[in-house]
Write a protein that holds these residues in place. Structure first.
Motif, PDB file in Angstrom:
ATOM      1  N   ASP A  12      -9.752   0.860   4.178  1.00 60.30           N
ATOM      2  CA  ASP A  12     -10.173   1.758   3.845  1.00 60.30           C
ATOM      3  C   ASP A  12      -8.327   2.977   3.965  1.00 60.30           C
ATOM      4  O   ASP A  12      -7.400   3.773   3.909  1.00 60.30           O
ATOM      5  CB  ASP A  12     -10.794   2.928   3.373  1.00 60.30           C
ATOM      6  N   LEU A  13      -8.799   3.085   5.708  1.00 56.13           N
ATOM      7  CA  LEU A  13      -7.340   3.298   6.292  1.00 56.13           C
ATOM      8  C   LEU A  13      -5.999   2.992   6.679  1.00 56.13           C
ATOM      9  O   LEU A  13      -5.225   4.185   6.309  1.00 56.13           O
ATOM     10  CB  LEU A  13      -7.821   3.279   8.089  1.00 56.13           C
ATOM     11  N   LEU A  14      -6.156   1.778   6.097  1.00 63.02           N
ATOM     12  CA  LEU A  14      -4.737   0.864   5.649  1.00 63.02           C
ATOM     13  C   LEU A  14      -3.846   1.067   4.174  1.00 63.02           C
ATOM     14  O   LEU A  14      -3.259   1.517   3.988  1.00 63.02           O
ATOM     15  CB  LEU A  14      -4.697  -1.123   6.560  1.00 63.02           C
ATOM     16  N   ASN A  15      -5.024   1.319   3.630  1.00 62.23           N
ATOM     17  CA  ASN A  15      -5.064   1.346   1.931  1.00 62.23           C
ATOM     18  C   ASN A  15      -4.356   2.945   2.379  1.00 62.23           C
ATOM     19  O   ASN A  15      -3.506   3.086   1.560  1.00 62.23           O
ATOM     20  CB  ASN A  15      -5.914   1.297   1.309  1.00 62.23           C
ATOM     21  N   SER A  16      -5.159   4.046   2.821  1.00 63.42           N
ATOM     22  CA  SER A  16      -4.404   5.175   2.980  1.00 63.42           C
ATOM     23  C   SER A  16      -3.356   5.335   3.409  1.00 63.42           C
ATOM     24  O   SER A  16      -2.187   5.775   3.395  1.00 63.42           O
ATOM     25  CB  SER A  16      -5.412   6.171   3.698  1.00 63.42           C
ATOM     26  N   LEU A  17      -2.816   4.201   4.459  1.00 63.95           N
ATOM     27  CA  LEU A  17      -1.551   4.377   5.483  1.00 63.95           C
ATOM     28  C   LEU A  17      -0.068   3.795   4.399  1.00 63.95           C
ATOM     29  O   LEU A  17       0.921   4.318   4.022  1.00 63.95           O
ATOM     30  CB  LEU A  17      -1.577   3.517   6.178  1.00 63.95           C
ATOM     31  N   MET A  18      -0.407   2.641   3.156  1.00 64.27           N
ATOM     32  CA  MET A  18       0.049   2.021   2.074  1.00 64.27           C
ATOM     33  C   MET A  18       0.424   3.472   1.419  1.00 64.27           C
ATOM     34  O   MET A  18       1.312   3.647   1.098  1.00 64.27           O
ATOM     35  CB  MET A  18      -0.418   1.148   1.533  1.00 64.27           C
ATOM     36  N   ASP A  19      -0.517   4.070   1.191  1.00 68.90           N
ATOM     37  CA  ASP A  19      -0.010   5.467   0.013  1.00 68.90           C
ATOM     38  C   ASP A  19       0.894   6.146   0.491  1.00 68.90           C
ATOM     39  O   ASP A  19       1.299   6.906   0.031  1.00 68.90           O
ATOM     40  CB  ASP A  19      -1.845   6.230  -0.294  1.00 68.90           C
ATOM     41  N   ASN A  22       4.110   4.745   0.656  1.00 67.69           N
ATOM     42  CA  ASN A  22       4.811   5.093  -0.699  1.00 67.69           C
ATOM     43  C   ASN A  22       5.339   6.252  -1.385  1.00 67.69           C
ATOM     44  O   ASN A  22       5.984   6.215  -1.496  1.00 67.69           O
ATOM     45  CB  ASN A  22       3.378   3.991  -1.720  1.00 67.69           C
ATOM     46  N   GLU A  23       4.497   6.648  -1.197  1.00 68.83           N
ATOM     47  CA  GLU A  23       5.447   8.115  -1.036  1.00 68.83           C
ATOM     48  C   GLU A  23       6.372   8.339  -0.637  1.00 68.83           C
ATOM     49  O   GLU A  23       7.472   9.178  -0.716  1.00 68.83           O
ATOM     50  CB  GLU A  23       3.935   9.157  -0.326  1.00 68.83           C
ATOM     51  N   SER A  24       6.654   8.019   0.878  1.00 70.28           N
ATOM     52  CA  SER A  24       7.993   8.552   1.780  1.00 70.28           C
ATOM     53  C   SER A  24       8.521   7.979   1.129  1.00 70.28           C
ATOM     54  O   SER A  24       9.653   7.980   1.223  1.00 70.28           O
ATOM     55  CB  SER A  24       7.782   7.316   3.432  1.00 70.28           C
ATOM     56  N   GLN A  25       8.213   6.213   0.364  1.00 72.67           N
ATOM     57  CA  GLN A  25       9.224   6.024  -0.092  1.00 72.67           C
ATOM     58  C   GLN A  25      10.115   6.491  -1.567  1.00 72.67           C
ATOM     59  O   GLN A  25      11.586   5.925  -1.146  1.00 72.67           O
ATOM     60  CB  GLN A  25       8.966   4.008  -0.982  1.00 72.67           C
ATOM     61  N   ILE A 179       0.585  -4.771   5.954  1.00 70.55           N
ATOM     62  CA  ILE A 179      -0.205  -3.811   5.341  1.00 70.55           C
ATOM     63  C   ILE A 179      -0.755  -5.457   4.672  1.00 70.55           C
ATOM     64  O   ILE A 179      -2.826  -5.452   5.191  1.00 70.55           O
ATOM     65  CB  ILE A 179      -0.351  -3.326   4.863  1.00 70.55           C
ATOM     66  N   ASN A 180      -0.856  -5.449   3.895  1.00 70.49           N
ATOM     67  CA  ASN A 180      -1.206  -6.597   2.807  1.00 70.49           C
ATOM     68  C   ASN A 180      -2.169  -8.300   3.978  1.00 70.49           C
ATOM     69  O   ASN A 180      -3.377  -8.417   3.363  1.00 70.49           O
ATOM     70  CB  ASN A 180      -0.607  -7.337   1.038  1.00 70.49           C
ATOM     71  N   THR A 181      -1.016  -8.676   4.596  1.00 70.12           N
ATOM     72  CA  THR A 181      -1.127  -9.078   5.092  1.00 70.12           C
ATOM     73  C   THR A 181      -2.251  -8.885   6.341  1.00 70.12           C
ATOM     74  O   THR A 181      -3.102 -10.164   6.592  1.00 70.12           O
ATOM     75  CB  THR A 181      -0.076  -9.802   5.562  1.00 70.12           C
ATOM     76  N   LEU A 182      -2.303  -7.699   6.791  1.00 68.29           N
ATOM     77  CA  LEU A 182      -3.462  -7.450   8.293  1.00 68.29           C
ATOM     78  C   LEU A 182      -4.883  -7.390   7.339  1.00 68.29           C
ATOM     79  O   LEU A 182      -5.602  -7.913   7.723  1.00 68.29           O
ATOM     80  CB  LEU A 182      -2.656  -5.745   8.535  1.00 68.29           C
ATOM     81  N   ILE A 183      -4.857  -7.203   5.930  1.00 64.75           N
ATOM     82  CA  ILE A 183      -6.396  -7.093   5.271  1.00 64.75           C
ATOM     83  C   ILE A 183      -6.670  -8.641   5.471  1.00 64.75           C
ATOM     84  O   ILE A 183      -7.762  -8.410   5.214  1.00 64.75           O
ATOM     85  CB  ILE A 183      -5.659  -6.464   3.882  1.00 64.75           C
TER      86      ILE A 183
END
Length: 199
Positions: A12-19, A22-25, A179-183
């Motif tokens: 969940d923390l990593l997915n929040s970071l991914m969001d 994505n917003e930064s991008q 992040i996908n690799t970490l998961i």
């Protein structure tokens, strides 16, 4: 918390970071790019990379400690004399062995904070620490498949922290892939801990 809950917490923390990434991008690639991200892109990429490695290290500590707690509980319920274990690790031919004066059951006194010096995102430290708690991470396909990529991510983080390296060779897309690799990597570790704890 059990193994799955620990895993889900960090996913969940990593997915929040991914969001956030994505917003930064989006803000960078919009018709009117956000000047904050344009002017400080390197800073944001470094911060995101450091954050994901921090989550990894916290996950490793939590998942290793739940394994230690399970072993400690099994020992406590079995009541094994401390002295016989000490004797078996000594030179059996010696008549006198120091430390046998106290009659007590074998116990584990490892605290969660004790893991801080033994665990990090570093692959070798991770392998060695989990080996000490009886888990062979190298034997797990999900671990073996992702360990080189994790090593690369953690090495980059270390260069940023210890050598003030820039992150010009890392893109927002790279961060998402990391992040996908970490998961996947965390899932493989969670799976072996869960399997062993259920025995």
């Amino acid at each position: 918390m059990d193994e799955q809950q620990i895993y889900e917490k960090y996913v969940d923390l990593l997915n929040s970071l991914m969001d956030i990434i994505n917003e930064s991008q989006k803000r960078l690639l919009s018709d009117n790019p956000d000047p904050l991200f344009q002017q400080h892109l390197n800073f944001f990429i470094k911060a995101y990379l450091i954050t994901m490695c921090t989550y990894l290290e916290a996950f490793l500590t939590d998942i290793a400690f739940i394994r230690i707690e399970k072993i400690a509980h099994k020992l406590q319920s079995t009541s094994i004399p401390h002295n016989i274990v000490k004797w078996s690790f000594s030179n059996l031919s010696k008549d006198r062995i120091d430390g046998l004066e106290e009659f007590k059951d074998l116990s584990i006194s490892i605290k969660k904070d004790d893991l801080n010096d033994h665990l990090s995102g570093n692959i070798d430290k991770t392998i060695n620490t989990f080996k000490k708690i009886g888990l062979n991470l190298i034997s797990i396909p999900g671990f073996a498949d992702n360990k080189d990529q994790i090593n690369s991510i953690v090495s980059k983080r270390n260069k940023i922290i210890h050598k003030n390296d820039d992150a010009s060779d890392v893109s927002m897309v790279d961060l998402i892939n990391h992040i996908n690799t970490l998961i996947k990597y965390m899932d493989s570790i969670k799976t072996i801990v869960k399997t062993e704890n259920s025995k």
